[in-house]
Design a protein around this motif. Structure first.
Motif, PDB file in Angstrom:
ATOM      1  N   PRO A  62       0.825  -1.229   0.000  1.00 16.70           N
ATOM      2  CA  PRO A  62       0.000   0.000   0.000  1.00 16.70           C
ATOM      3  C   PRO A  62       0.853   1.271   0.000  1.00 16.70           C
ATOM      4  O   PRO A  62       0.424   2.317  -0.504  1.00 16.70           O
ATOM      5  N   GLY A  63       2.045   1.172   0.529  1.00 15.94           N
ATOM      6  CA  GLY A  63       2.918   2.341   0.550  1.00 15.94           C
ATOM      7  C   GLY A  63       3.672   2.561  -0.754  1.00 15.94           C
ATOM      8  O   GLY A  63       4.437   3.524  -0.873  1.00 15.94           O
ATOM      9  N   GLY A  64       3.476   1.666  -1.717  1.00  9.82           N
ATOM     10  CA  GLY A  64       4.103   1.841  -3.023  1.00  9.82           C
ATOM     11  C   GLY A  64       5.432   1.128  -3.182  1.00  9.82           C
ATOM     12  O   GLY A  64       6.092   1.274  -4.229  1.00  9.82           O
ATOM     13  N   GLN A  65       5.842   0.335  -2.202  1.00  8.00           N
ATOM     14  CA  GLN A  65       7.111  -0.381  -2.321  1.00  8.00           C
ATOM     15  C   GLN A  65       6.923  -1.632  -3.168  1.00  8.00           C
ATOM     16  O   GLN A  65       6.072  -2.476  -2.877  1.00  8.00           O
ATOM     17  N   LEU A  66       7.704  -1.736  -4.258  1.00  7.05           N
ATOM     18  CA  LEU A  66       7.589  -2.887  -5.135  1.00  7.05           C
ATOM     19  C   LEU A  66       7.963  -4.155  -4.387  1.00  7.05           C
ATOM     20  O   LEU A  66       8.954  -4.208  -3.666  1.00  7.05           O
ATOM     21  N   HIS A  67       7.136  -5.190  -4.593  1.00  7.20           N
ATOM     22  CA  HIS A  67       7.318  -6.395  -3.791  1.00  7.20           C
ATOM     23  C   HIS A  67       7.616  -7.626  -4.640  1.00  7.20           C
ATOM     24  O   HIS A  67       8.536  -8.389  -4.343  1.00  7.20           O
ATOM     25  N   MET A  68       6.870  -7.864  -5.726  1.00  8.47           N
ATOM     26  CA  MET A  68       7.104  -9.032  -6.573  1.00  8.47           C
ATOM     27  C   MET A  68       6.462  -8.808  -7.933  1.00  8.47           C
ATOM     28  O   MET A  68       5.626  -7.904  -8.106  1.00  8.47           O
ATOM     29  N   ALA A  69       6.870  -9.635  -8.886  1.00 10.55           N
ATOM     30  CA  ALA A  69       6.324  -9.546 -10.237  1.00 10.55           C
ATOM     31  C   ALA A  69       5.964 -10.943 -10.727  1.00 10.55           C
ATOM     32  O   ALA A  69       6.689 -11.908 -10.467  1.00 10.55           O
ATOM     33  N   TYR A  70       4.829 -11.032 -11.425  1.00 10.09           N
ATOM     34  CA  TYR A  70       4.386 -12.291 -12.000  1.00 10.09           C
ATOM     35  C   TYR A  70       4.138 -12.112 -13.497  1.00 10.09           C
ATOM     36  O   TYR A  70       3.723 -11.041 -13.943  1.00 10.09           O
ATOM     37  N   GLN A  71       4.434 -13.167 -14.246  1.00 11.95           N
ATOM     38  CA  GLN A  71       4.169 -13.153 -15.678  1.00 11.95           C
ATOM     39  C   GLN A  71       2.912 -13.967 -15.965  1.00 11.95           C
ATOM     40  O   GLN A  71       2.644 -14.978 -15.323  1.00 11.95           O
ATOM     41  N   HIS A  72       2.132 -13.485 -16.944  1.00 20.51           N
ATOM     42  CA  HIS A  72       0.883 -14.145 -17.308  1.00 20.51           C
ATOM     43  C   HIS A  72       0.853 -14.312 -18.813  1.00 20.51           C
ATOM     44  O   HIS A  72       1.177 -13.372 -19.570  1.00 20.51           O
ATOM     45  N   ASP A  73       0.450 -15.472 -19.276  1.00 19.38           N
ATOM     46  CA  ASP A  73       0.167 -15.649 -20.690  1.00 19.38           C
ATOM     47  C   ASP A  73      -1.115 -14.899 -21.028  1.00 19.38           C
ATOM     48  O   ASP A  73      -2.062 -14.839 -20.219  1.00 19.38           O
ATOM     49  N   ILE A  74      -1.145 -14.295 -22.203  1.00 22.18           N
ATOM     50  CA  ILE A  74      -2.345 -13.612 -22.671  1.00 22.18           C
ATOM     51  C   ILE A  74      -3.120 -14.580 -23.561  1.00 22.18           C
ATOM     52  O   ILE A  74      -2.608 -15.045 -24.588  1.00 22.18           O
ATOM     53  N   LEU A  75      -4.344 -14.888 -23.152  1.00 21.63           N
ATOM     54  CA  LEU A  75      -5.143 -15.898 -23.825  1.00 21.63           C
ATOM     55  C   LEU A  75      -6.276 -15.242 -24.617  1.00 21.63           C
ATOM     56  O   LEU A  75      -6.928 -14.297 -24.145  1.00 21.63           O
ATOM     57  N   ALA A  76      -6.476 -15.713 -25.836  1.00 18.98           N
ATOM     58  CA  ALA A  76      -7.564 -15.201 -26.672  1.00 18.98           C
ATOM     59  C   ALA A  76      -8.810 -16.037 -26.427  1.00 18.98           C
ATOM     60  O   ALA A  76      -8.788 -17.272 -26.515  1.00 18.98           O
ATOM     61  N   THR A  77      -9.891 -15.373 -26.078  1.00 19.40           N
ATOM     62  CA  THR A  77     -11.173 -16.049 -25.869  1.00 19.40           C
ATOM     63  C   THR A  77     -12.242 -15.367 -26.713  1.00 19.40           C
ATOM     64  O   THR A  77     -12.000 -14.318 -27.339  1.00 19.40           O
TER      65      THR A  77
END
Length: 234
Positions: free
Chosen positions: A24-39
């Motif tokens: 909430p204070g704006g400190q970067l914590h982690m990053a996740y990658q996601h596949d972009i799926l066409a539906t």
């Protein structure tokens, strides 16, 4: 999550998205990658996975963010690639470790003697050693000679035995290679000698008597520096 995608290139398609999570204070914590799926409803994000180092490196190369640093090469470097380095070792007086059943040869163990000018070519776990006829910087047409030492195969490669040669040679290790070669025990094998020198013992005695290494004591390989460099695919 459903969203609209637009790209400036019609031939490209969005494939992955990276979401960065922060406190909430704006400190970067982690990053996740996601596949972009066409539906049928449009593009949606697939399940999240941890961002991999492989993806980060690929992004750096794609966007031109990765800046390779130039490396200052010392003057003895002759050729270099990602896996191999070729450099000259000036001839000088230095000791060499010897282990021989010939007592006359064994007597020179650790005795400072003059050595010829040499060319070292290091690869992953390997070291090839050649002799040079002069101290001049070798060129493509410079003839190469047999290194007059034990523990050198007919293909000019050092018999490593138990010597821990590096798997990833780099220019910071040149002195280490020289120590590994001269200070690791030479235990046997034929030494390539001209007809004028009867034995390795005779060569060692001549070096001690003359105080210098005469290029006439070298045996040609029949190869030039250019032949060896091209053949080794540096």
């Amino acid at each position: 999550m459903q969203f609209e995608l637009q790209t400036p290139f019609s031939e490209l398609r969005a494939q992955k998205a990276i979401i960065v999570y922060a406190t909430p204070g704006g400190q970067l914590h982690m990053a996740y990658q996601h596949d972009i799926l066409a539906t049928e409803q449009g593009a949606v994000l697939g399940p999240g996975q941890q961002v991999t180092e492989q993806l980060i490196q690929a992004m750096q190369h794609m966007n031109g963010l990765r800046q390779e640093q130039l490396t200052l090469l010392p003057p003895e470097i002759i050729a270099i690639s990602g896996k191999r380095i070729a450099w000259t070792v000036p001839g000088r007086v230095r000791p060499m470790a010897l282990r021989s059943n010939n007592r006359s040869v064994q007597a020179f163990d650790g005795v400072p003697l003059p050595h010829p000018h040499l060319l070292f070519i290091a690869g992953p776990g390997t070291l090839h050693v050649y002799a040079l006829g002069s101290s001049d910087r070798p060129q493509g047409d410079t003839p190469l000679y047999r290194a007059p030492y034990m523990n050198i195969f007919i293909n000019n490669q050092m018999c490593r035995g138990t010597v821990p040669l590096p798997q990833d040679p780099n220019i910071s290790q040149l002195a280490q290679y020289e120590d590994l070669f001269f200070l690791s025990n030479s235990t046997g094998g034929d030494v390539f000698l001209p007809d004028t020198i009867a034995s390795y013992q005779h060569l060692l005695e001549l070096c001690q008597e003359r105080g210098h290494f005469d290029p006439q004591w070298l045996v040609p390989t029949g190869q030039t520096l250019g032949d060896v460099i091209q053949g080794s695919r540096l």
